[in-house]
Scaffold this motif. Structure first.
Motif, PDB file in Angstrom:
ATOM      1  N   LEU A  58      -7.565  -4.559  42.672  1.00 19.45           N
ATOM      2  CA  LEU A  58      -8.806  -4.054  43.258  1.00 19.45           C
ATOM      3  C   LEU A  58      -9.849  -3.798  42.173  1.00 19.45           C
ATOM      4  N   MET A  59      -9.412  -3.184  41.067  1.00 20.46           N
ATOM      5  CA  MET A  59     -10.344  -2.880  39.977  1.00 20.46           C
ATOM      6  C   MET A  59     -10.933  -4.158  39.411  1.00 20.46           C
ATOM      7  N   GLU A  60     -10.090  -5.165  39.199  1.00 15.23           N
ATOM      8  CA  GLU A  60     -10.585  -6.425  38.647  1.00 15.23           C
ATOM      9  C   GLU A  60     -11.551  -7.112  39.607  1.00 15.23           C
ATOM     10  N   ALA A  61     -11.292  -6.990  40.896  1.00 16.03           N
ATOM     11  CA  ALA A  61     -12.204  -7.559  41.883  1.00 16.03           C
ATOM     12  C   ALA A  61     -13.556  -6.850  41.844  1.00 16.03           C
ATOM     13  N   MET A  62     -13.534  -5.525  41.617  1.00 23.72           N
ATOM     14  CA  MET A  62     -14.805  -4.800  41.524  1.00 23.72           C
ATOM     15  C   MET A  62     -15.527  -5.143  40.228  1.00 23.72           C
ATOM     16  N   TYR A  63     -14.783  -5.398  39.144  1.00 28.98           N
ATOM     17  CA  TYR A  63     -15.429  -5.879  37.918  1.00 28.98           C
ATOM     18  C   TYR A  63     -16.131  -7.212  38.189  1.00 28.98           C
ATOM     19  N   ALA A  64     -15.473  -8.075  38.938  1.00 27.38           N
ATOM     20  CA  ALA A  64     -16.084  -9.360  39.286  1.00 27.38           C
ATOM     21  C   ALA A  64     -17.358  -9.157  40.103  1.00 27.38           C
ATOM     22  N   THR A  65     -17.363  -8.136  40.955  1.00 27.20           N
ATOM     23  CA  THR A  65     -18.552  -7.823  41.747  1.00 27.20           C
ATOM     24  C   THR A  65     -19.686  -7.360  40.847  1.00 27.20           C
ATOM     25  N   PRO A  78     -21.900  -3.612  51.858  1.00 30.84           N
ATOM     26  CA  PRO A  78     -20.605  -4.253  52.112  1.00 30.84           C
ATOM     27  C   PRO A  78     -19.977  -4.872  50.876  1.00 30.84           C
ATOM     28  N   ALA A  79     -20.789  -5.251  49.879  1.00 27.43           N
ATOM     29  CA  ALA A  79     -20.229  -5.851  48.667  1.00 27.43           C
ATOM     30  C   ALA A  79     -19.322  -4.883  47.922  1.00 27.43           C
ATOM     31  N   GLY A  80     -19.552  -3.587  48.110  1.00 25.70           N
ATOM     32  CA  GLY A  80     -18.746  -2.584  47.427  1.00 25.70           C
ATOM     33  C   GLY A  80     -17.579  -2.066  48.238  1.00 25.70           C
ATOM     34  N   ALA A  81     -17.322  -2.653  49.392  1.00 25.10           N
ATOM     35  CA  ALA A  81     -16.245  -2.204  50.282  1.00 25.10           C
ATOM     36  C   ALA A  81     -15.101  -3.211  50.226  1.00 25.10           C
ATOM     37  N   LEU A  82     -14.087  -2.933  49.416  1.00 23.10           N
ATOM     38  CA  LEU A  82     -12.982  -3.857  49.210  1.00 23.10           C
ATOM     39  C   LEU A  82     -11.668  -3.272  49.727  1.00 23.10           C
ATOM     40  N   CYS A  83     -10.813  -4.150  50.229  1.00 22.34           N
ATOM     41  CA  CYS A  83      -9.480  -3.738  50.641  1.00 22.34           C
ATOM     42  C   CYS A  83      -8.462  -4.748  50.156  1.00 22.34           C
ATOM     43  N   THR A 111     -13.915   1.449  47.033  1.00 33.14           N
ATOM     44  CA  THR A 111     -15.295   1.487  47.508  1.00 33.14           C
ATOM     45  C   THR A 111     -16.216   1.863  46.357  1.00 33.14           C
ATOM     46  N   ALA A 112     -17.348   1.200  46.265  1.00 35.34           N
ATOM     47  CA  ALA A 112     -18.369   1.534  45.271  1.00 35.34           C
ATOM     48  C   ALA A 112     -19.736   1.420  45.923  1.00 35.34           C
ATOM     49  N   VAL A 113     -20.717   2.115  45.353  1.00 34.52           N
ATOM     50  CA  VAL A 113     -22.092   2.058  45.843  1.00 34.52           C
ATOM     51  C   VAL A 113     -22.997   1.644  44.685  1.00 34.52           C
ATOM     52  N   ARG A 114     -23.977   0.812  44.970  1.00 32.12           N
ATOM     53  CA  ARG A 114     -24.953   0.444  43.949  1.00 32.12           C
ATOM     54  C   ARG A 114     -25.961   1.578  43.816  1.00 32.12           C
ATOM     55  N   THR A 115     -26.158   2.026  42.596  1.00 29.85           N
ATOM     56  CA  THR A 115     -26.983   3.207  42.388  1.00 29.85           C
ATOM     57  C   THR A 115     -27.690   3.122  41.042  1.00 29.85           C
TER      58      THR A 115
END
Length: 221
Positions: free
Chosen positions: A131-138, A60-65, A77-81
């Motif tokens: 969205l991209m900046e939020a994923m960088y924060a993640t 869920p941490a990689g599921a942003l809207c 959406t991103a997946v930890r891998t």
């Protein structure tokens, strides 16, 4: 995650909420895909309910809207891998065909971008960058090494008879060609890693994808 920022619209600056999407958001998320990827993009590559359910339940941490006035206007959406830069994979392998279950690694060293989409009517308001900046924060919050993912080359089909895919990317990097996706990713701070053939079934891109990364600045030596 939940954060709010103001974005410019025709009615002035309005609040944009970036949050984790939930099962209740699935119909709107599929609708976003339909708007963002019309034919000739293959409709079978739009999100389906099983994929989105996996995103919410597995990572869920990689599921942003992105939400404005209760309407979803974009998602990422991103997946930890586990990522090996010496062995770049195509989209299907890296994301388990978008289902992420087979790609997910709870101790993975990277977040791999599965998708980023913004409704066409909202693409000048900075939604994608937010969205991209939020994923960088993640990435920073989870302490992983990087955000990585392949970008489509949707402008390439205009030049395919004149340039190889490598030459096309070189022209984009030189600022002589503006590609709708690659140029956007560059402006968001992503750095090219490798040009991957057969990355995704996509006639506009000649099936190529440009693998790009953003490195966690707190883990650099």
């Amino acid at each position: 995650m939940k954060l709010t920022r103001l974005v410019p619209t025709d009615q002035g600056f309005r609040p944009l909420v970036i949050r984790n999407y939930t099962l209740a958001d699935i119909p709107q998320l599929i609708d976003i895909q339909r708007e963002c990827f019309p034919p000739p993009f293959p409709s079978e590559l739009w999100w389906n309910e099983e994929q989105l359910t996996n995103h919410v339940t597995i990572f869920p941490a990689g599921a942003l809207c992105a939400e404005i006035d209760g309407q979803l206007v974009g998602s990422m959406t991103a997946v930890r891998t586990m990522f090996d830069p010496d062995q770049p994979e195509n989209w299907a392998t890296a994301t388990d065909q978008g289902y992420i279950k087979g790609a997910f690694h709870p101790q993975g060293n990277a977040l791999y971008v599965v998708d980023i989409s913004v409704r066409p009517g909202w693409r000048k308001a900075g939604i994608g960058r937010a969205l991209m900046e939020a994923m960088y924060a993640t990435v920073v919050h989870l302490g992983v090494e990087r955000l990585v993912g392949g970008g489509r080359l949707p402008g390439y089909h205009h030049y395919q008879d004149q340039l190889s895919a490598r030459e096309y990317i070189d022209q984009v990097l030189a600022g002589k060609i503006a590609d709708p996706v690659i140029t956007f990713l560059l402006k968001c701070g992503r750095t090219p890693l490798a040009l991957v053939p057969d990355y995704l079934e996509d006639d506009e891109s000649g099936n190529y994808g440009l693998l790009m990364e953003w490195r966690n600045p707190f883990l650099q030596t």
